[in-house]
Design an enzyme around this catalytic site. Sequence first.
Site, mmCIF file in Angstrom:
data_model
loop_
_atom_site.group_PDB
_atom_site.id
_atom_site.type_symbol
_atom_site.label_atom_id
_atom_site.label_comp_id
_atom_site.label_asym_id
_atom_site.label_seq_id
_atom_site.Cartn_x
_atom_site.Cartn_y
_atom_site.Cartn_z
ATOM 1 N N ALA A 123 1.019 -1.229 0.145
ATOM 2 C CA ALA A 123 0.035 0.019 0.168
ATOM 3 C C ALA A 123 0.767 1.083 0.039
ATOM 4 C CB ALA A 123 -0.952 -0.044 1.286
ATOM 5 N N LYS A 124 0.331 2.304 -0.227
ATOM 6 C CA LYS A 124 0.981 3.690 0.123
ATOM 7 C C LYS A 124 -0.112 4.743 0.310
ATOM 8 C CE LYS A 124 5.539 4.710 -0.054
ATOM 9 N NZ LYS A 124 6.440 3.945 0.208
#
Length: 440
Positions: A123-124
């Site tokens: 994720a980011k």
Amino acid sequence: MSIVLEARPQAPPVSAKTASARGGMLGTALSQLSIAFDRLHLSEGLRAIIRQPERELTVAVPIMKDDGTVAVYTGYRVQHSSARGPCKGGIRYHPHVDMDEVRALAMLMTLKCAVANLPFGGAKGGISVSPSMLSERELERLTRRYAAMIFPILGGKRDIPAPDMNTSEQTMAWLMDTIAMLQGHATPEITTGKPIALGGSAGRTEATGRGVAIATIETLHRKQREPQGLRVAVQGFGNVGQYAANILANEFGCKVVAVGDETGAVYNSKGLDLASLTEHVRNSPQRLIEGYAKNGALDHITNDELLTLDVDVLIPAAIENQITAKNADRVRAGVIVEGANGPTTFEADQLLNERGIVVVPDILANAGGVIVSYFEWVQDLQSYFWEIDEVRKQLGTVMRRAFAEVWTRAEERGVDMRSAAYLLAVERVADAIQQRGLFP
Ligand code: NAD
């Protein structure tokens, strides 16, 4: 839709060339991904799943400024894949943050976690903001409001943020506290990179630089070269660059001859006095090399000169797109270890490979940070904390295992290390997707 791993004759919708033409980190990552898809003969169904993030959230984040006015910032959280475990990835504050960048970084996190064989997806997140324009109180309000807005998709078993560019332990403390207030109970496992007093891990701060140093030493061993006295240049003297340089010099006897940052670089063919340079940077208000002039034998050089120095090892540990088609043919290092994310463009990568330069790719070389984040998460879930020696030992074990797997894959397939790392990562992610099957 079939997701069987099978050979499919038709070209993928996003070819390496098309992806590369889109430029930037997303283009590079998609290009590498397409090549790995082809080499693995992945089915079209699996390609389609891996190419797209599972979930993307854009939020408007209003805050009250200190002067009583209201400002609204755009924030993002992208979950690329949860096939192998909870999504994991940092949060960055920077004016250039946009959905494409966050998508690319989320995908790189999926691959990085898979290369290290951590039980995480990728994720980011980020906010498009210039943090230096905000006061500490405004940054706290921004972080808390952003945390509250992405809270519905976060969770210690769902998506676990960490610090990234321009975010810190303090940012994670505010984020964790906000979630704890919303949930009504302590949630240390909601984030990593926290202060030690709040459930952070010993050795987290040095972890990425230590991992870069381990990757460097492993490469040298494979090339039958002893590290003592080998010349190293490091671009970027922040968290990653400082620890990588100091560990290579102090623990392995390398000669760090040049380090640079956004203000330029310093060079001494006999080796830099890293202790005084590190002290200077840590004491300077902006944490910069600028103004360092202690050693009389010091030469001031440009970043381009640093990248093309006659050294054994080059460690780009600053920002993306530093080794490009414009300078790749002038790089003289035999080994490049990517401390930064995406420092080498797709075109430069091809040129370096043709010249036989070994490039240890970012998704392997800088995985030390997420590896110790994983240890932090494990410690939080168990409420049992390790001594620093244990953290370092386990980091060494995981990094060396990942390195060996990528190296072996490269030899078996006759490909460069980046291709091998992508092959290993994509294979692991595809395998997980396939074994889980499709819901419903
Ligand atoms: P940092 O902010 O602590 O340091 C960045 C350094 O790069 C500074 O010395 C800065 O002056 C320098 N720099 C910035 N722009 C530059 C330019 N145009 N030319 C030369 N130098 C420049 O950041 P960091 O945490 O050390 O991260 C560095 C890189 O490593 C980033 O790409 C980051 O995404 C990546 N990374 C960091 C971690 C981590 O745990 N910190 C983990 C994985 C990857």
